[in-house]
Design an enzyme around this catalytic site. Structure first.
Site, short mmCIF file in Angstrom:
data_model
loop_
_atom_site.label_atom_id
_atom_site.label_comp_id
_atom_site.label_asym_id
_atom_site.label_seq_id
_atom_site.Cartn_x
_atom_site.Cartn_y
_atom_site.Cartn_z
N ASP A 42 -9.43 -10.41 -7.62
CA ASP A 42 -10.51 -9.70 -8.31
C ASP A 42 -10.02 -9.18 -9.66
O ASP A 42 -10.80 -8.65 -10.46
CB ASP A 42 -11.11 -8.59 -7.45
CG ASP A 42 -10.09 -7.55 -7.04
OD1 ASP A 42 -8.89 -7.72 -7.32
OD2 ASP A 42 -10.50 -6.53 -6.43
N SER A 43 -8.72 -9.40 -9.96
CA SER A 43 -8.20 -9.13 -11.30
C SER A 43 -8.95 -9.96 -12.34
O SER A 43 -8.85 -9.69 -13.53
CB SER A 43 -6.70 -9.44 -11.36
OG SER A 43 -6.43 -10.73 -10.87
N ASP A 82 -9.85 -12.60 -2.97
CA ASP A 82 -10.04 -11.17 -2.78
C ASP A 82 -11.46 -10.83 -2.35
O ASP A 82 -12.42 -11.33 -2.95
CB ASP A 82 -9.79 -10.42 -4.10
CG ASP A 82 -8.38 -9.88 -4.21
OD1 ASP A 82 -7.79 -9.53 -3.17
OD2 ASP A 82 -7.87 -9.82 -5.34
N LYS A 111 -8.35 -11.66 1.13
CA LYS A 111 -7.40 -10.55 0.99
C LYS A 111 -8.19 -9.26 0.90
O LYS A 111 -9.19 -9.19 0.18
CB LYS A 111 -6.51 -10.74 -0.25
CG LYS A 111 -5.56 -9.55 -0.49
CD LYS A 111 -4.41 -9.92 -1.41
CE LYS A 111 -4.73 -9.96 -2.86
NZ LYS A 111 -5.26 -8.70 -3.45
N GLU A 113 -7.88 -5.02 0.40
CA GLU A 113 -7.05 -3.87 0.02
C GLU A 113 -7.20 -2.73 1.03
O GLU A 113 -8.32 -2.39 1.43
CB GLU A 113 -7.43 -3.37 -1.37
CG GLU A 113 -7.05 -4.35 -2.47
CD GLU A 113 -7.27 -3.80 -3.87
OE1 GLU A 113 -7.51 -2.58 -4.04
OE2 GLU A 113 -7.21 -4.61 -4.82
N GLU A 180 2.10 -3.98 -3.64
CA GLU A 180 2.05 -3.91 -5.10
C GLU A 180 2.65 -2.60 -5.60
O GLU A 180 2.27 -1.51 -5.14
CB GLU A 180 0.60 -4.06 -5.57
CG GLU A 180 0.46 -3.96 -7.09
CD GLU A 180 -0.88 -4.47 -7.63
OE1 GLU A 180 -1.69 -5.01 -6.85
OE2 GLU A 180 -1.09 -4.34 -8.85
O1 KIV Z 1 -6.37 -9.35 -7.94
C1 KIV Z 1 -5.19 -9.72 -8.04
O2 KIV Z 1 -4.82 -10.46 -8.96
C2 KIV Z 1 -4.23 -9.24 -7.05
C3 KIV Z 1 -2.79 -9.52 -7.30
C4 KIV Z 1 -2.29 -8.63 -8.36
C5 KIV Z 1 -2.00 -9.42 -6.07
O3 KIV Z 1 -4.61 -8.64 -6.10
#
Ligand code: KIV
Length: 262
Positions: A42-43, A82, A111, A113, A180
């Protein structure tokens, strides 16, 4: 079966490499690289859309990018996606619809969080047959709670709590954990304690693998270079150089030439 790459733990030679990837052309290029797993993180809200945090990422946005990356990677490369901000909270029906959308779009796993307050949800997703990767330490979706992008687990109490949460992630059935921005020694301890692989980002060398944001690793993020990032290429500078050469060639009448014309 693509997640077989996560069925190893321990030696450096076996360490798992993972990069974020957000679009078809990058995926098509990286498909030939020996990177073992890819993450539609989600970055992308920051790197692709220019937002200051990951919070504006939505399930639909993640699904569109997942489809594009899957087309570029082909069917047989590991792809984790994510679950974006708050998509794992709220009613179970809503959560499962979000998970379904991402899996149908081409994810091999999601993924998620954090663990506090949604351990039962995590367990339910795993028991529904969907592989889940955990994510602890600095959790960008909780940036406002963390008070910024800061190293986590620095006090003895915070470190103890992180170890406990890591065990909970494992107990929920997650197949791997991203850690992280935590002190290297704490990350090494958690890695030794857990049976599942730990993938670090800003978590030192003694983990089972490393993940980086592609734009950071390839030098495309010109104004951002935190301590934990290494630039493995200067793509941003070579794009600028190529654009300069293109523009010069156009202005000087050197492009297109005969061979480039019909
Ligand atoms: O969203 C992302 O890119 C991440 C990585 C930094 C692990 O969660």
């Amino acid at each position: 079966m693509n997640l077989q790459v996560f069925h190893k733990k321990g030696s450096n030679a076996d360490a798992i490499s993972m990069l974020t990837c957000y679009d078809y052309s990058a995926a098509r290029i990286l498909r030939e690289a020996p990177v073992e797993a890819f993450l539609v993180g989600d970055s992308l809200a920051m790197t692709v859309y220019g937002h200051p945090t990951t919070l504006p990422a939505t399930v639909d946005m993640m699904a569109r990018h997942t489809e594009a990356v899957r087309r570029g990677l082909g069917a047989d490369r590991a792809l984790v996606v994510d679950l974006p901000f708050l998509a794992h909270r709220g009613s179970l029906d809503r959560v499962m619809e979000a998970v379904r959308t991402l899996m149908v779009a081409g994810a091999d796993a999601v993924k998620i969080e954090g663990i506090a307050g949604h351990d039962e949800t995590l367990r339910h997703i795993v028991q529904s047959g969907v592989p889940v990767m955990g994510h602890l330490g600095l959790m960008p979706q909780s940036v406002h709670l963390h008070g910024g992008y800061r190293v986590q687990g620095k006090t003895a109490e915070a470190a103890r709590s992180l170890v406990e949460q890591a065990h909970q992630v494992q107990d929920c059935g997650c197949f791997a954990l991203v850690l992280e921005c935590v002190p290297a020694e704490l990350a090494a301890n958690i890695t030794r304690e857990l049976g599942i692989p730990v993938i670090g980002i800003g978590a030192g060398p003694e983990v089972d693998g490393q993940v980086l944001v592609m734009q950071d690793a390839l030098g495309m993020n010109l104004d951002f270079s935190p301590r934990f990032v290494r630039r493995f290429a200067d793509t941003g500078k070579s794009w600028q150089q190529a654009a300069r050469e293109f523009s010069d060639a156009v202005r000087q009448g050197r492009f297109p030439d005969e061979t480039e014309s019909f």
